[in-house]
Design an enzyme around this catalytic site. Structure first.
Site, mmCIF file in Angstrom:
data_model
loop_
_atom_site.group_PDB
_atom_site.id
_atom_site.type_symbol
_atom_site.label_atom_id
_atom_site.label_comp_id
_atom_site.label_asym_id
_atom_site.label_seq_id
_atom_site.Cartn_x
_atom_site.Cartn_y
_atom_site.Cartn_z
ATOM 1 N N LYS A 83 0.796 -1.233 0.000
ATOM 2 C CA LYS A 83 0.000 0.000 0.000
ATOM 3 C C LYS A 83 0.832 1.287 0.000
ATOM 4 O O LYS A 83 0.578 2.222 0.746
ATOM 5 C CB LYS A 83 -0.990 0.029 1.183
ATOM 6 N N THR A 84 1.819 1.307 -0.851
ATOM 7 C CA THR A 84 2.570 2.551 -1.041
ATOM 8 C C THR A 84 2.357 3.069 -2.465
ATOM 9 O O THR A 84 3.125 3.885 -2.968
ATOM 10 C CB THR A 84 4.078 2.344 -0.796
ATOM 11 N N SER A 86 2.532 1.208 -5.018
ATOM 12 C CA SER A 86 3.617 0.615 -5.779
ATOM 13 C C SER A 86 3.167 -0.129 -7.037
ATOM 14 O O SER A 86 3.946 -0.308 -7.955
ATOM 15 C CB SER A 86 4.393 -0.327 -4.880
ATOM 16 N N SER A 88 1.153 0.868 -9.322
ATOM 17 C CA SER A 88 1.218 1.800 -10.453
ATOM 18 C C SER A 88 2.615 1.793 -11.047
ATOM 19 O O SER A 88 2.797 1.767 -12.253
ATOM 20 C CB SER A 88 0.904 3.219 -9.990
ATOM 21 N N HIS A 140 10.344 -7.702 -8.180
ATOM 22 C CA HIS A 140 9.542 -6.925 -7.243
ATOM 23 C C HIS A 140 8.740 -7.870 -6.374
ATOM 24 O O HIS A 140 8.375 -8.974 -6.803
ATOM 25 C CB HIS A 140 8.606 -5.965 -7.990
ATOM 26 N N HIS A 142 6.861 -8.201 -2.007
ATOM 27 C CA HIS A 142 6.813 -7.738 -0.616
ATOM 28 C C HIS A 142 7.805 -8.529 0.229
ATOM 29 O O HIS A 142 7.425 -9.373 1.032
ATOM 30 C CB HIS A 142 5.400 -7.895 -0.052
ATOM 31 N N ARG A 164 5.711 5.993 1.900
ATOM 32 C CA ARG A 164 4.489 6.781 1.966
ATOM 33 C C ARG A 164 4.246 7.275 3.384
ATOM 34 O O ARG A 164 4.714 6.638 4.345
ATOM 35 C CB ARG A 164 3.321 5.870 1.540
ATOM 36 N N SER A 172 -4.972 3.145 4.026
ATOM 37 C CA SER A 172 -5.141 2.482 2.736
ATOM 38 C C SER A 172 -5.181 0.965 2.910
ATOM 39 O O SER A 172 -6.013 0.277 2.314
ATOM 40 C CB SER A 172 -3.988 2.882 1.816
ATOM 41 N N TYR A 279 4.267 7.264 -18.045
ATOM 42 C CA TYR A 279 3.590 7.546 -16.787
ATOM 43 C C TYR A 279 2.662 8.748 -16.928
ATOM 44 O O TYR A 279 1.543 8.739 -16.416
ATOM 45 C CB TYR A 279 4.613 7.804 -15.669
ATOM 46 N N SER A 285 -4.458 4.705 -16.195
ATOM 47 C CA SER A 285 -4.383 3.250 -16.273
ATOM 48 C C SER A 285 -3.373 2.687 -15.279
ATOM 49 O O SER A 285 -3.440 1.522 -14.917
ATOM 50 C CB SER A 285 -4.017 2.815 -17.681
#
Ligand SMILES: *[C@@H]1O[C@H](CO)[C@@H](O)[C@H](O)[C@H]1NC(C)=O
Ligand SMILES: *[C@@H]1O[C@H](CO)[C@@H](O)[C@H](O)[C@H]1NC(C)=O
Length: 356
Positions: A83-84, A86, A88, A140, A142, A164, A172, A279, A285
């Site tokens: 929930k940062t 990331s 996107s 990538h 967690h 964040r 979030s 971006y 999107s």
């Protein structure tokens, strides 16, 4: 009679001369043959030597092509904190990997556990380091920070991350567990059906919004040490700060993701060439919104801010913010309200000894 003898003698002499001549001819012939063979032998040796030299060159050349060039050997690890914002950013990597020619791999850990067992740490480090077919690679997942240098491998990956505001991250996450997001709307979430707002949770002292739940960005940067998970540990906070500075190439902010992308494109063009443009144009999107998110009330925030955990997580966040803004101030310039990265502003001179 005498005459006859003389004639015989002459004949014998003649024969001897003839034989001698023949012998000389024969020997010369043999010498010539030897000469010819020697020449052939010399040519063969020369050819063999040339071939040997060529082979050595080829081997050396082969080594260069088979050991990847500097830029193609890079491994980037984005050990994202949940929930940062990331996703996107990760989607940018998926959109660019085909065109820019690199691999993207998601590290899926069972039960989303961000701490790896010691045997998995060894497996992961050795696998990532030796898996040539995947290089250059963008991993990538967690997973908390892992220091490659203690597993006896050559080279380190390039770490990047995004942080964040700790309260916003927790809010979030709270709603994400209950309502999911527009990214995978069908997926059933752990706390689905629980309609309690974050404010109500804090007011009644629920476990999902307890201050201890804020303790996440510090351990993600601190790593695989027991003390990193000791909620409120000053040592963990300092370790996280030190890692952020020395082990991460760049740490961005969720709140300023576009600037992060822009600097990353300038720093790692092998991966992120075209990322800023993508971006900016595809902003919608690439955004993933937690559905049904209600901003917390001021007294909810104040209540959380009284905890020591918040104070430390916030100190870490502000530290990351300072560092990011320092990097940005030196990397970017603003002209007519538009940001752009600075070109190379150093060059070499006074190079000695002179090459003639
Ligand atoms: C990780 O793998 C499990 C098991 O295959 C799967 O159910 C889960 O959706 C995966 N996680 C993510 C984030 O894709
Ligand atoms: C790395 O792990 C993957 C998945 O387990 C495997 O397919 C691959 O062969 C491994 N690569 C190396 C170099 O060990």
């Amino acid at each position: 009679m005498r005459l006859l003898r003389t004639m015989m003698l002459h004949k014998v002499q003649l024969l001897a001369v003839l034989a001698f001549g023949l012998a000389v001819l024969f020997i010369e012939n043999q010498i010539q043959k030897i000469d010819e063979s020697r020449e052939i032998l010399e040519q063969t040796i020369a050819r063999h030597e040339v071939a040997e030299v060529e082979q050595r060159h080829a081997e050396a050349g082969g080594q260069v092509t088979s050991s990847l060039s500097e830029a193609d050997n890079v491994v980037v690890i984005y050990n994202r904190v949940p929930k940062t914002g990331s996703t996107s950013f990760t989607n940018l990597a998926y959109d660019l990997c085909g065109k820019n020619g690199f691999h993207v791999l998601h590290i899926n850990t069972s039960k989303n556990n961000p701490v790896l067992s010691l045997q998995d740490q060894v497996r992961f480090v050795h696998n990532v380091t030796s898996w040539r077919e995947m290089k250059p690679a963008f991993y990538h997942g967690h997973v908390v920070y892992l220091d490659f240098s203690k597993y006896g491998v050559k080279g380190k990956p390039t770490y990047i991350n995004v942080v964040r505001d700790p309260v916003e991250r927790l809010v979030s996450y709270y709603y994400f567990l209950r309502f999911g997001d527009d990214y995978r709307p069908g997926l059933r979430r752990r706390k689905q059906g629980d309609k309690k707002t974050f404010d109500e949770c804090v007011a009644t002292g629920g476990p999902d919004c307890a201050p201890e739940k804020l303790w996440l960005q510090i351990p993600f940067f601190c790593g695989h040490h027991s003390e990193c998970w000791n909620v409120g540990s000053r040592w963990a906070l300092e370790k996280a700060k030190a890692n952020l500075l020395s082990e991460y190439l760049l740490v961005g902010l969720t709140e300023e993701l576009e600037d992060f992308v822009m600097i990353l494109e300038a720093v790692l063009p092998r991966f992120f060439k075209g990322a800023t443009q993508l971006y900016r144009t595809g902003k919608k999107s690439h955004l993933r919104k937690t559905t049904e998110k209600k901003p917390p009330a001021q007294d909810t925030i104040s209540k959380l801010q009284q905890s020591d955990v918040w104070k430390m997580e916030n100190e870490f966040y502000l530290f990351a913010q300072d560092q990011f803004q320092f990097v940005r101030a030196h990397a970017v310039r603003e002209k007519d309200g538009k940001l752009s990265v600075l070109p190379q502003s150093f060059f070499y001179e006074k190079i000695y000894p002179k090459v003639s």
